[in-house]
Design an enzyme around this catalytic site. Structure first.
Site, PDB file in Angstrom:
ATOM      1  N   THR A   1       3.285  -0.698  -5.018  1.00 38.63           N
ATOM      2  CA  THR A   1       4.817  -0.165  -4.493  1.00 38.63           C
ATOM      3  C   THR A   1       5.637  -0.549  -5.671  1.00 38.63           C
ATOM      4  OG1 THR A   1       4.015  -0.693  -2.161  1.00 38.63           O
ATOM      5  CG2 THR A   1       6.397  -0.392  -2.739  1.00 38.63           C
TER       6      THR A   1
ATOM      7  N   ASP B   1      -3.007   2.372  -5.483  1.00 37.63           N
ATOM      8  CA  ASP B   1      -2.799   1.808  -4.306  1.00 37.63           C
ATOM      9  C   ASP B   1      -3.448   0.794  -4.368  1.00 37.63           C
ATOM     10  OD1 ASP B   1      -2.408   0.753  -1.695  1.00 37.63           O
ATOM     11  OD2 ASP B   1      -1.039   2.398  -1.374  1.00 37.63           O
ATOM     12  N   SER B   2      -3.295  -0.432  -4.020  1.00 38.36           N
ATOM     13  CA  SER B   2      -4.193  -1.644  -4.181  1.00 38.36           C
ATOM     14  C   SER B   2      -5.134  -1.640  -2.920  1.00 38.36           C
ATOM     15  CB  SER B   2      -3.428  -2.966  -4.303  1.00 38.36           C
ATOM     16  OG  SER B   2      -2.814  -3.362  -2.875  1.00 38.36           O
ATOM     17  N   SER B   3      -4.905  -0.741  -2.037  1.00 41.78           N
ATOM     18  CA  SER B   3      -5.589  -0.550  -0.919  1.00 41.78           C
ATOM     19  C   SER B   3      -7.289   0.017  -1.446  1.00 41.78           C
ATOM     20  CB  SER B   3      -5.341   0.327   0.227  1.00 41.78           C
ATOM     21  OG  SER B   3      -3.863   0.102   0.399  1.00 41.78           O
TER      22      SER B   3
ATOM     23  N   THR C   1       0.665  -4.950  -3.293  1.00 44.72           N
ATOM     24  CA  THR C   1       0.561  -6.297  -2.533  1.00 44.72           C
ATOM     25  C   THR C   1      -0.372  -6.385  -1.403  1.00 44.72           C
ATOM     26  OG1 THR C   1       2.324  -5.417  -1.070  1.00 44.72           O
ATOM     27  CG2 THR C   1       3.139  -6.890  -2.774  1.00 44.72           C
ATOM     28  N   ASP C   2      -0.990  -5.174  -0.959  1.00 48.12           N
ATOM     29  CA  ASP C   2      -2.093  -5.232   0.140  1.00 48.12           C
ATOM     30  C   ASP C   2      -3.265  -6.149  -0.196  1.00 48.12           C
ATOM     31  OD1 ASP C   2      -0.249  -3.681   1.466  1.00 48.12           O
ATOM     32  OD2 ASP C   2      -1.202  -1.818   1.339  1.00 48.12           O
TER      33      ASP C   2
HETATM   34  N1  ASN Z   1       0.269  -0.246  -0.486  1.00 47.18           N
HETATM   35  C1  ASN Z   1       0.852  -0.925  -1.340  1.00 47.18           C
HETATM   36  C2  ASN Z   1      -0.192  -1.424  -2.334  1.00 47.18           C
HETATM   37  O1  ASN Z   1      -0.939  -2.468  -1.913  1.00 47.18           O
HETATM   38  C3  ASN Z   1       1.628  -2.100  -0.783  1.00 47.18           C
HETATM   39  C4  ASN Z   1       2.478  -2.643  -2.061  1.00 47.18           C
HETATM   40  O2  ASN Z   1       2.460  -2.807  -3.196  1.00 47.18           O
HETATM   41  N2  ASN Z   1       3.789  -3.361  -1.425  1.00 47.18           N
HETATM   42  O3  ASN Z   1      -0.568  -0.871  -3.525  1.00 47.18           O
END
Ligand code: ASN
Length: 564
Positions: free
Chosen positions: A19, A82-84, A114-115
């Site tokens: 993000t 996107d880390s997902s 962050t995910d």
């Molecule tokens: N979906 C985002 C990720 O993990 C969430 C984030 O970074 N806050 O890439």
């Protein structure tokens, strides 16, 4: 955690996505390119006046107030994630990037979504063995180019921590807190305080002051080079028990190719005791599937307090103590990826604290300490209840204990202390290493043992003195020989002061003392405070034996010592 001393600190910031750099796409936020260009426009991230001829991707933080300049290069991934969407494959790539640039930079910041950041940081903590430099993950809940965001604070904090402190760990920095990476977990999807470390306090907290939790930071032991374990096992998974979970579902989940599973159990490690379920777990464990028992609960370890937990353990589960599921999954992938180990070896490794990822009860301390009566007495006396507390006290006591053993010439105690991880370069409260003490007191056995175990022969005490000078002053001929054979030299400062001491010995007719200095490598022709060398002093006092000795030794070197 010591502060870094160099006037210029160079960092590599690996931007993988998340993000922090996202932009709005047609169906929501997507990773955005060109983070270095965005940072260049933000004065808190780049000092244009200082920048000079640096390349496009390299920026300089504004002056930090500590006379230290922080220069960082942004290495942007292509594609960004996107880390997902990230997996072990991408996390191993991050580790390999760190390996490639390890010597060029003082520290590394990994900008990540962050995910799955807690999974990523946990994985890197196992993949990077013998890490000596900071690797700090950070990211944001709101993109950095938004007016109100957390990305700027997080990234700036992570850069400053990596630049200013010597942290030999994989960490996660978020909302003014530095966590051990394999202890952190994401607990909030919206608030800026997105992470917590439920079973270990933060390593550092940043406010008007930076408060470092010194005793928690891992210590570098030994000189071994960085090892990157890239061969992780991908067939690992997490299964969360819930009330009434059918045995058939558990059976389906545990089928090959799965090789390891983190079983999230109730409370302190309990689960349903219905025979059908226990039978499925037993069958999987006897096929060689590794199952680690971790609790659903955010805080606290699994224990064997309840029959419902003991029934699960009876199926062959490995207790996961207070590991997060993220850390347990990463550890499984690592332990299963190590070549040439038996199932029992792997179970043993899983139950051990490898990278600070779990708190072991005091009764399960590192094997070397557990075996040592001294370790037990210390733990009992100070009522230490877990391995973190024990390590902190142990690290504070070790240098003093090692120096006491060196003073007593107690080789067995020294051997136990070295086996327990005692760093021989550490100084006691007098500012001396164990080798200084053994040399000063004159224990040849302790000196040769310490040298064989890697003690630095030319270590300087807090007063700038070498073990060799202390051996000369203590008149320990055998120790002088041992130190010289291991490459000891008197420092320029020590030699400068030696001339006056040589004249004093000559005036007293102390031939033996003069001979010791000669054996230590001092030039006996060095002038004293009035410019006269020892020979002139001996002649003027009519000490013919000393005159003859000095004439005999002039220009000669002592016989070379056999190497240790
Ligand atoms: N979906 C985002 C990720 O993990 C969430 C984030 O970074 N806050 O890439």
């Amino acid at each position: 955690m010591a502060r870094a001393a160099e006037p210029e600190r160079r960092l590599l910031a690996v931007y993988t996505g998340g993000t922090i750099g996202m932009r709005s796409g047609r169906s929501g936020l997507v990773p955005g390119q060109g983070l270095a260009a965005v940072l260049r426009t933000l004065p808190m991230f780049h000092d244009q006046d200082y920048a000079g001829q640096l390349p496009e991707d390299t920026l300089v933080l504004p002056p930090t107030g500590s006379d230290q300049s922080v220069i960082y290069t942004v290495l942007e991934w292509q594609p960004l994630f996107d880390s997902s969407d990230m997996t072990i494959t991408e996390w191993v790539q991050i580790a390999q990037t760190i390996e490639r640039y390890y010597e060029q930079y003082h520290g590394f910041v990994v900008i990540h979504g962050t995910d799955t950041m807690a999974f990523a940081a946990s994985t890197l903590s196992f993949v990077l063995e013998n890490l000596r430099k900071p690797v700090i993950f950070t990211g944001a809940q709101v993109p950095i180019h938004a007016l109100w965001n957390d990305g700027r604070e997080n990234l700036l904090g992570a850069l400053l921590m990596a630049a200013q402190y010597l942290i030999p760990e994989v960490c996660l920095y978020f909302q003014n807190q530095l966590f051990r990476g394999n202890r952190a977990t994401k607990v909030d999807s919206r608030r800026f305080a997105a992470f917590c470390s439920p079973n270990l306090p933060p390593l550092a907290t940043v406010g008007a002051d930076i408060i470092i939790n010194q005793q928690l930071v891992r210590k570098v032991r030994g000189q071994d080079p960085l090892v990157v374990h890239s061969g992780l096992e991908r067939d690992v998974g997490v299964l969360r028990l819930y009330p009434g979970i059918p045995g058939s579902l558990v059976r389906a989940f545990l089928q090959p190719p799965l090789k390891g599973v983190v079983l999230e159990t109730f409370g302190s490690g309990n689960g349903p005791t219905k025979p059908e379920l226990l039978q499925e777990l037993r069958a999987a464990a006897s096929r060689g599937l590794l199952i680690v028992n971790c609790t659903h609960c955010l805080q606290g370890p699994v224990t064997s307090d309840y029959a419902a937990g003991v029934a699960l353990v009876g199926t062959g589960l490995v207790p996961g103590s207070d590991m997060t599921s993220e850390a347990a999954l990463a550890k499984l992938a690592y332990v299963l990826g190590l070549p040439g180990l038996s199932l029992d070896d792997r179970k043993q490794l899983l139950a051990q604290d490898l990278r600070g990822e779990m708190t072991l009860p005091a009764s399960e301390l590192e094997p070397a300490l557990r075996g040592s009566p001294l370790g037990h007495q210390v733990a009992q006396f100070l009522r230490l209840s877990n391995s973190q507390e024990f390590s902190a006290v142990w690290d504070a006591l070790l240098p003093g204990l090692a120096c006491a053993a060196a003073r007593a010439g107690d080789l067995e105690a020294l051997r136990v202390l070295v086996a327990a991880g005692c760093d021989l370069s550490m100084k006691d409260f007098n500012g001396q290493t164990p080798l200084h003490v053994a040399a000063r007191v004159g224990h040849p056995g302790a000196v040769s043992m310490l040298l064989c175990r890697g003690a630095d022969v030319n270590a300087r005490s807090e007063d700038g003195l070498s073990p060799l000078l202390l051996a000369v002053r203590g008149r320990h001929q055998r120790v002088i020989r041992l130190l010289r054979a291991a490459g000891a030299c008197l420092s320029a400062q020590e030699l400068e002061d030696a001339g006056t001491e040589l004249c004093r010995l000559a005036s007293r007719g102390d031939g033996k003392g003069l001979r010791l200095w000669w054996q230590a490598g001092a030039d006996l022709g060095l002038p004293g405070y009035d410019g006269r060398p020892a020979l002139q002093v001996a002649e003027s006092t009519g000490n013919l034996d000393v005159v003859a000795l000095l004439q005999h030794l002039e220009g000669r070197a002592p016989d070379p010592e056999p190497a240790l």
